[in-house]
Design a protein around this motif. Structure first.
Motif, PDB file in Angstrom:
ATOM      1  N   SER A  33       7.467  -3.099  -2.180  1.00  0.00           N
ATOM      2  CA  SER A  33       7.505  -1.817  -1.498  1.00  0.00           C
ATOM      3  C   SER A  33       6.756  -0.801  -2.330  1.00  0.00           C
ATOM      4  N   GLY A  36       8.238   5.099  -3.655  1.00  0.00           N
ATOM      5  CA  GLY A  36       8.809   6.022  -2.680  1.00  0.00           C
ATOM      6  C   GLY A  36       9.250   5.337  -1.413  1.00  0.00           C
ATOM      7  N   GLY A  37       8.862   4.054  -1.222  1.00  0.00           N
ATOM      8  CA  GLY A  37       9.265   3.327  -0.029  1.00  0.00           C
ATOM      9  C   GLY A  37      10.636   2.725  -0.233  1.00  0.00           C
ATOM     10  N   SER A  38      11.195   2.184   0.834  1.00  0.00           N
ATOM     11  CA  SER A  38      12.485   1.524   0.747  1.00  0.00           C
ATOM     12  C   SER A  38      12.341   0.116   1.261  1.00  0.00           C
ATOM     13  N   ARG A 103      -0.058   3.421   0.126  1.00  0.00           N
ATOM     14  CA  ARG A 103      -0.005   4.478  -0.891  1.00  0.00           C
ATOM     15  C   ARG A 103       0.002   5.857  -0.239  1.00  0.00           C
ATOM     16  N   SER A 106       3.417   6.610   1.464  1.00  0.00           N
ATOM     17  CA  SER A 106       4.547   6.771   0.545  1.00  0.00           C
ATOM     18  C   SER A 106       4.367   7.926  -0.427  1.00  0.00           C
ATOM     19  N   SER A 107       3.257   8.650  -0.319  1.00  0.00           N
ATOM     20  CA  SER A 107       2.989   9.750  -1.245  1.00  0.00           C
ATOM     21  C   SER A 107       3.917  10.929  -0.976  1.00  0.00           C
ATOM     22  N   THR A 122       4.735  -2.752   7.363  1.00  0.00           N
ATOM     23  CA  THR A 122       4.941  -1.326   7.118  1.00  0.00           C
ATOM     24  C   THR A 122       6.361  -0.920   7.482  1.00  0.00           C
ATOM     25  N   SER A 125       8.776  -2.215   4.878  1.00  0.00           N
ATOM     26  CA  SER A 125       8.724  -1.440   3.639  1.00  0.00           C
ATOM     27  C   SER A 125       9.346  -0.053   3.779  1.00  0.00           C
ATOM     28  N   LEU A 127       8.375   2.570   5.600  1.00  0.00           N
ATOM     29  CA  LEU A 127       7.411   3.665   5.571  1.00  0.00           C
ATOM     30  C   LEU A 127       7.218   4.357   6.915  1.00  0.00           C
ATOM     31  N   LYS A 343       8.237   9.964   5.863  1.00  0.00           N
ATOM     32  CA  LYS A 343       8.341  11.210   5.103  1.00  0.00           C
ATOM     33  C   LYS A 343       7.764  12.426   5.826  1.00  0.00           C
TER      34      LYS A 343
END
Length: 449
Positions: A33, A36-38, A103, A106-107, A122, A125, A127, A343
């Motif tokens: 992941s 910042g992802g889960s 990337r 997840s920024s 995706t 992960s 996102l 996010k």
């Protein structure tokens, strides 16, 4: 000023690059992941609003550079309807967009709308936003089933079922281009509607010294004709199960072997150009346009070039069905499969943009930019007869729920192994069973990474 048209050559290059990088992105996402992802898909908010109000809202849209013309046109039309919404854009080169996407998503400053290549990975992960509240508010359950299947995933990344995460800006569509003058010369009154009619036409062409199907198999173009056969032999449900990575799915089946045998037989009978393995797809298109073959198996991305070169001498039909009146299936992928990053801080406005993609205005924009439209409805206006044929064909495909994705998109290594195996198949250097076994082996290796 009229809407900017996305040139077919650019469309084709963008689609190829984005598909290839999406496959690589799937490998990267499955490895770990991103920061910042889960490890699980983002939970959907409990409520959604379709009222964007009057306060200023700024969204960011992220896509591949080759899709900029259609994106700009869609943004212009949407923000005209919602003047309080501003949409800025970020475009990465087509050959790296999908690789960069994990990337970017997840920024700390993610986009609000993003093209998603490897949907299952995706989602897995964490996102993406589960769009269930907006799907309910906007009645997205009414969208065509063949399109919804490409928007959904389970939390563990199995596509084609589960929650909705995306909506497409438009679609590609595949079929057979045909030379009207060669059909007439051979005494064929209309293009083939069934596989038996197609084979009869190929036999007539061969007997007359005319190439039946022009194919640039140096770049794996026989995979298009092969999937036409797979669609009919394997069937939509079973083929989608494999493409969507559903547990236990296999392409090495008797039905798929029969389809591959058809292509091997056609190659042995000389229905394809003899130098197919040494011919690039772009060269194959030009040779078909110059009258060297009866058919050319491809998609809407080649229509503008063929119209320009052939004028009224070119036509288009969907792939033939197994029997008269049977269900027609054709490969049809999203142009940009847009999702809302987990996010994003402006999910209501982002979802409103996704909903706009299925509106009559957005559907017209998709067609004006060389794609088939998202959603369903009246056939948008077209600028020439060939485009009109393609859009009417796509409309009938959607109505019959006949859209399927490309087998080359099933896993990260699928595209390269399909190309290698159809080349061996055309050269008579492998058997259909061996070719499909090689594809299945690569597929399983990809899914186990």
């Amino acid at each position: 000023m009229g809407l900017t048209r996305l040139r077919p050559a650019r469309t084709r290059a963008a689609a190829a690059a984005l598909a290839a990088t999406a496959a690589l992105a799937a490998t990267l996402l499955s490895a770990c992941s991103p920061p910042g992802g889960s490890s699980a898909a983002a939970a959907a908010p409990s409520t959604a609003s379709t009222d964007l109000g009057s306060e200023p809202v700024t969204l960011t849209l992220y896509d591949g550079a080759g899709l900029k013309p259609i994106d700009d046109a869609l943004i212009g039309a949407f923000t005209k309807q919602h003047p309080n919404v501003k949409i800025t854009t970020r475009f990465d080169p087509d050959n790296v967009q999908a690789v960069n996407a994990p990337r970017v998503l997840s920024s700390e400053t993610p986009p609000d709308i993003a093209r998603i290549g490897a949907l299952g990975d995706t989602v897995k992960s964490g996102l993406l936003t589960d769009l269930a509240p907006w799907a309910s508010a906007y009645h997205w359950d009414k969208l065509p089933g063949g399109q919804l299947a490409q928007y959904t995933s389970t939390p563990d990344g199995v596509r084609g079922t589960g929650a909705q995460y995306t909506v497409a800006s438009g679609f590609t569509v595949t079929g057979l281009y045909y030379s009207k003058s060669l059909l007439s010369r051979l005494g064929i009154s209309q293009p083939p509607a069934t596989t038996s009619e197609l084979e009869a036409d190929l036999q007539k062409a061969k007997a007359a010294g005319i190439t039946g199907i022009m194919a640039g198999n140096q770049t794996g173009q026989l995979a298009t004709a092969l999937q036409f056969a797979l669609n009919n032999s394997v069937g939509q449900k079973q083929l989608n199960a494999w493409i969507f990575d559903q547990p236990g799915a296999s392409i090495a089946t008797p039905e798929a072997t029969a389809a591959a045998q058809t292509i091997a037989d056609w190659a042995a009978k000389g229905y394809f150009n003899a130098d197919t393995n040494g011919t690039q797809a772009t060269d194959a298109l030009g040779r078909f346009a110059r009258g060297e073959a009866l058919f050319y198996a491809s998609g809407n991305w080649d229509s503008s070039s063929l119209q320009k070169q052939m004028g009224d001498n070119v036509g288009f039909v969907l792939p033939p069905a197994t029997q008269a009146g049977g269900k027609v299936l054709a490969m049809s992928d999203p142009a940009s499969n847009f999702g809302v990053p987990a996010k994003s801080k402006n999910k209501d406005a982002a979802a409103a943009f996704l909903n706009f993609l299925t509106s009559p205005e957005a559907r017209q924009i998709a067609v004006d930019n060389g794609f088939a439209p998202s959603g369903s409805g009246d056939v948008p206006a077209t600028k020439n007869a060939l485009s009109g044929q393609i859009q009417k064909a796509f409309s009938s495909l959607v109505a019959a729920d006949g859209q399927v994705q490309y087998v080359q998109n099933a896993s990260s290594g699928a595209s390269s192994v399909w190309t290698a195996q159809v080349q061996l198949l055309a050269a008579g250097k492998t058997s259909p069973a061996e070719a499909l076994k090689a594809v299945q082996t690569q597929y399983q290796q990809d899914l186990n990474k």
